[in-house]
Design an enzyme around this catalytic site. Structure first.
Site, PDB file in Angstrom:
ATOM      1  N   HIS A  63      53.892   3.892  65.138  1.00  0.00           N
ATOM      2  CA  HIS A  63      54.664   2.934  65.935  1.00  0.00           C
ATOM      3  C   HIS A  63      54.026   1.593  66.038  1.00  0.00           C
ATOM      4  O   HIS A  63      54.732   0.469  66.536  1.00  0.00           O
ATOM      5  CB  HIS A  63      54.762   3.684  67.493  1.00  0.00           C
ATOM      6  N   ASP A  79      71.156  11.255  53.045  1.00  0.00           N
ATOM      7  CA  ASP A  79      71.298  12.090  51.742  1.00  0.00           C
ATOM      8  C   ASP A  79      70.454  11.885  50.640  1.00  0.00           C
ATOM      9  O   ASP A  79      70.501  10.700  50.091  1.00  0.00           O
ATOM     10  CB  ASP A  79      72.779  11.852  51.401  1.00  0.00           C
TER      11      ASP A  79
END
Length: 453
Positions: free
Chosen positions: A154, A398
Site C-alpha cells: 500500500h 480475464d
C-alpha cells in the site's frame, strides 16, 4: 481443505529496461497501511496445465512491470520513519503452489482464516529494502481450478491504482496491448519536498484522523480489546433494501439538503449505529468511524484517474454513541456526509502539510506495530473503519481463460473493520463484510436486518 504444498518461488523482473532511480513518496504513501494488501481471484476451468498457466502469468507479469516499474522496486528507510522508493527493477515474487482438494471443498474464501495459505506472505522480519512490493501466488487444485492471490504494498499503490495494474496485467496476459499507461508523477503532493512556511500551521485539532482513537469508557488503552477473538460475517443487502435504508435516512434528516443521502453515506450510518447497539455502548461513549477518501476528484486540478500511488486517506466522523443509537438513521448519515464534504482541495493540501511538519512518521504507520509487536493504530471497539469498494471495477479479470468465479479480499480479522462491495451479479445489491468481536456478532447480525425485513 488439504494442505497446500509450495512448489517453487521465482523472481520476475521487467522484461525491458525501466527507469532506474529514487522516487520520492508522498506523505500518504508513508502512513497508515504501508504493509501489503491481499486479494484473491478464483478460476474454475482454465483448461490448461498448471505449468502452462504459471509460465503465461510470469511472462505477462514481466511485461506489465515495464510500465508499472515502481512495483518492481524496493522501499528504503531514510530516517524519521520516512520512506523512499528505489526503482531498481529487482522484481516481483511469483509463488507456485498446489492443493489436493477440489475448489468445492474449500468453502468461503473470505470467511475462513484457514485459507490464509492461499495468499503469499510478506516477511516483515526482512530488511524492508529486501521485501518485494508485489507478490503473487498461483495455487492449482485437483479439479483443475486455480486461485491467483496477490499481496501489493500500500506504500506504492492504493486500491484504484492496484486494480488498474491488475486490469492491465490481465489484458497483457490475453495477448492485448497496454490500454491506459499509469501516471507516476507524485509532484502534485510535493513528494520529497519540505513543508511550506504556512501560517497558521496545521495542527492535530484540524485533523482528528491523525490523533488517538476513542477508547472505551474506563479504559486507558486498547490492550484488553486487542486480546478478544473476532469473527467475520458477510451480509448482503438487496437493491430494494438499500433503497429502503436511503428512504429511512432521507425522511429523518434534521436539516434541509440539496440532495439526498447516497447509498454509501446511508450504509455507513447504518453500520455505525448497529455496531454501537451490538456492542452495548453507554450513551456517553465517544465513538468514531474511519472513512477512506479518494482525493483524485477532490484536488484542483483533479488528479488523473490513472494516478499510480496512494491518493486515498482516512478521515474521521465522530459522535456520542447515545446520539447514534437514539436518533434516527438520518443523524448518522449526516455525520458521514459532513465528514466527507470537509475534504476539499485545501483540506487535502493542509493534511499533507500537517504530515510534512511531523518530526517522525512512525506513530502514523501500522508496520511498526507488526515489527515490534507493540500497540499501533487501532480503530476497534468502540470505533469502526469502513472501506468502500462500491465504485471500483472489482470483477471481470480475464487472463485468457474467462472471468473469475470469485473475487475477494484476504481474511478480515481486525475488530471494527468493514468492507462494502457491490455484488458481482450487477443487480444493485451490496455485500457488507463486517469483522467484530465474537461476543457482539450475533447481536449485530440480528439488528442489521431488523429494519429491512
Amino acid at each position: 481443505m488439504a494442505a497446500i504444498r509450495l512448489k517453487g518461488s521465482h523472481t520476475v523482473r521487467p522484461c525491458d529496461p525501466t527507469w532506474i532511480g529514487t522516487m520520492a513518496l508522498s506523505e500518504w504513501d508513508q502512513i497508515g497501511c504501508v504493509t501489503h494488501v491481499p486479494a484473491i481471484y478464483l478460476y474454475r476451468s482454465p483448461n490448461r496445465s498448471a505449468s502452462a498457466i504459471a509460465e503465461t502469468l510470469k511472462d505477462s507479469l514481466s511485461k506489465v512491470l515495464v510500465p508499472f516499474y515502481p512495483l518492481a522496486g524496493r522501499l528504503q528507510w531514510i530516517g524519521n520513519g520516512r520512506l523512499q522508493l528505489q526503482c531498481n527493477a529487482m522484481g516481483a515474487r511469483f509463488i507456485e503452489a498446489e492443493c489436493e482438494s477440489s475448489l468445492n471443498d474449500i468453502g468461503d474464501l473470505f470467511l475462513s482464516p484457514q485459507h490464509r495459505n492461499l495468499f503469499p506472505s510478506a516477511d516483515y522480519g526482512l530488511p524492508i529494502h529486501e521485501l518485494p512490493l508485489f507478490l503473487v501466488q498461483l495455487t492449482t487444485f485437483r479439479c483443475g481450478g486455480v486461485t491467483i492471490a496477490i499481496a501489493l504494498s500500500h506504500a506504492v499503490a492504493d486500491g484504484p491504482a492496484a486494480l488498474h495494474f491488475m486490469s492491465e496485467w490481465a489484458r497483457i496476459t490475453r495477448g492485448e496491448t497496454l490500454q491506459t499507461p499509469p501516471f507516476h508523477d507524485r509532484s502534485v503532493f510535493r513528494a520529497g519536498q519540505p513543508p511550506l512556511a504556512s501560517s497558521p500551521r496545521p495542527t492535530l485539532d484540524d485533523f482528528p484522523e491523525y490523533g488517538k482513537p476513542a477508547l472505551l469508557l474506563g479504559q486507558s488503552d486498547t490492550s484488553e480489546e486487542r486480546k478478544k477473538k473476532t469473527t467475520t460475517a458477510m451480509l448482503k443487502i438487496t437493491k430494494a433494501q438499500v433503497e429502503k435504508l436511503r428512504k429511512m435516512a432521507n425522511d429523518s434528516r434534521e436539516k434541509p439538503m440539496a440532495r439526498g443521502f447516497t447509498r454509501y453515506e446511508t450504509i455507513c450510518g447504518h453500520v455505525w449505529r448497529i455496531s454501537c447497539k451490538a456492542r452495548g455502548h453507554r450513551k456517553q461513549q465517544p465513538t468514531a468511524m474511519g472513512i477512506i477518501i479518494d482525493s483524485r476528484s477532490r484536488m484542483r486540478p483533479e488528479l488523473p484517474r490513472e494516478f499510480f500511488g496512494t491518493a486515498t486517506f482516512d478521515v474521521i466522523a465522530q459522535s456520542m454513541a447515545g446520539d447514534l443509537m437514539s436518533k434516527p438513521l438520518g443523524f448518522a448519515a449526516s455525520k458521514v456526509r459532513e465528514t466527507i464534504e470537509k475534504v476539499t482541495d485545501n483540506y487535502v493540501r493542509s493534511s499533507i502539510e500537517f504530515l510534512k511538519n511531523q518530526k517522525d512518521l512512525k506513530d502514523f504507520q501500522d508496520i511498526h506495530s507488526l515489527l515490534r509487536k507493540e500497540e499501533g493504530p487501532f480503530y476497534g471497539n468502540p470505533n469502526i473503519t469502513v472501506v468502500s469498494w462500491l465504485t471500483l471495477p472489482l470483477y471481470g479479470f480475464d487472463f485468457g481463460w474467462g472471468k473469475e468465479q470469485y473475487m475477494g479480499p484476504g481474511p478480515y480479522e481486525d475488530d471494527g473493520n468493514c468492507l462494502l462491495m457491490h455484488s458481482p451479479e450487477g443487480d444493485g445489491s451490496v455485500v457488507v463484510a463486517m469483522c467484530l468481536q465474537e461476543a457482539h456478532m450475533d447481536e449485530f447480525k440480528k439488528l442489521f436486518y431488523q429494519d429491512l425485513l
